[in-house]
Design an enzyme around this catalytic site. Sequence first.
Site, PDB file in Angstrom:
ATOM      1  CD  GLU A  50       3.657   1.711  15.174  1.00 61.98           C
ATOM      2  OE1 GLU A  50       3.904   0.759  14.417  1.00 61.98           O
ATOM      3  OE2 GLU A  50       3.194   2.805  14.786  1.00 61.98           O
ATOM      4  CG  ASP A 104       2.063  -1.137   6.285  1.00 59.11           C
ATOM      5  OD1 ASP A 104       2.734  -0.431   7.062  1.00 59.11           O
ATOM      6  OD2 ASP A 104       1.126  -1.872   6.669  1.00 59.11           O
ATOM      7  CB  SER A 105       4.562   4.009   6.828  1.00 60.43           C
ATOM      8  OG  SER A 105       5.888   3.562   6.647  1.00 60.43           O
ATOM      9  CE  LYS A 147       7.312  -3.742  10.122  1.00 57.33           C
ATOM     10  NZ  LYS A 147       5.863  -3.459  10.212  1.00 57.33           N
ATOM     11  CD  GLU A 172       0.610  -3.695  10.940  1.00 60.12           C
ATOM     12  OE1 GLU A 172      -0.593  -3.674  11.280  1.00 60.12           O
ATOM     13  OE2 GLU A 172       1.200  -2.711  10.458  1.00 60.12           O
ATOM     14  CG  ASP A 219       5.563  -3.447   6.737  1.00 58.80           C
ATOM     15  OD1 ASP A 219       6.006  -4.294   7.540  1.00 58.80           O
ATOM     16  OD2 ASP A 219       5.284  -2.277   7.069  1.00 58.80           O
TER      17      ASP A 219
HETATM   18  O1  KIV Z   1       5.275   0.809   8.025  1.00 56.01           O
HETATM   19  C1  KIV Z   1       6.038   1.274   8.876  1.00 56.01           C
HETATM   20  O2  KIV Z   1       6.608   2.354   8.746  1.00 56.01           O
HETATM   21  C2  KIV Z   1       6.242   0.490  10.090  1.00 56.01           C
HETATM   22  C3  KIV Z   1       7.034   1.109  11.185  1.00 56.01           C
HETATM   23  C4  KIV Z   1       6.192   2.057  11.939  1.00 56.01           C
HETATM   24  C5  KIV Z   1       7.629   0.096  12.090  1.00 56.01           C
HETATM   25  O3  KIV Z   1       5.758  -0.593  10.190  1.00 56.01           O
END
Ligand code: KIV
Length: 263
Positions: free
Chosen positions: A179, A42-43, A110, A112, A81
Amino acid sequence: MNIFDFIKKKQQHDKITMVTCYDYTSARILAKTSVDCLLVGDSVAMTMHGFKDTLSATLEMMCFHTSAVCRGAGDKFVISDLPFLSYRKSLSKNVSAAQALMQAGAQAVKLENAAGNLQLIRHLTESGIPVMGHLGLTMQLMHTLGGLKVQGKTQEGAEKIRQDAIALQEAGCFALVLECVPNGLAKSITQQLIIPTIGIGAGPDTDGQVLVYQDLLGLNIDFKPRFVKTFIDGHEQVKNGIEDYVQAVKSGGFPNDEHSYGN
Ligand code: KIV
């Protein structure tokens, strides 16, 4: 790579490598490397859309980027994500969000944190959707964490992360991202779990590492947290390439006969 290879790699002490990826062209490059898996993180909201954090990532955005990555990823294992709040609604809506990412081409999702997610993780894994967990500094919780800072520094904080890690494993996660936690905590959780840990800002003793593509390639010059290592000076190299192009056009060096169709 499939979910069983993650555990096999842990057992064989063969480090897992993961890189984020958000687009087709980068996926094509990554597909030709020996990296184990790609994360459509999600980055993407920050790296590709310029938002200041990940809270602006939407399910639509994640699906759009996931399908582009999957078209270029070859046989790489792709994890996508679940974005902010997309899995904090009714079970039916949460499952639909995960379904959308899988139907966009991901092989796993994924999410959180552990609290409030365990039932969903069980349901997804029983329904054919592998889940990767993510603990420590989880940006989707940045406002309840009081900002972006290293987690698990107190004994109480460390114990919570440890218990959450065990709960995620028991709920069915096949791997866990840790993280920004102290090295010692990451090491002891890694030793305690059967599933592999993948660290970012968690020291050298996790079962694998993940880095953001743009950070690894030195493309992002605005933000460099301590845990980032840039492996090439991408910003400078790309800039120089573009300057060379501009100069070649201005001087008449490009296009020449080689790049023309003749008269
Ligand atoms: O969204 C992302 O880039 C992440 C990584 C930092 C693991 O979740």
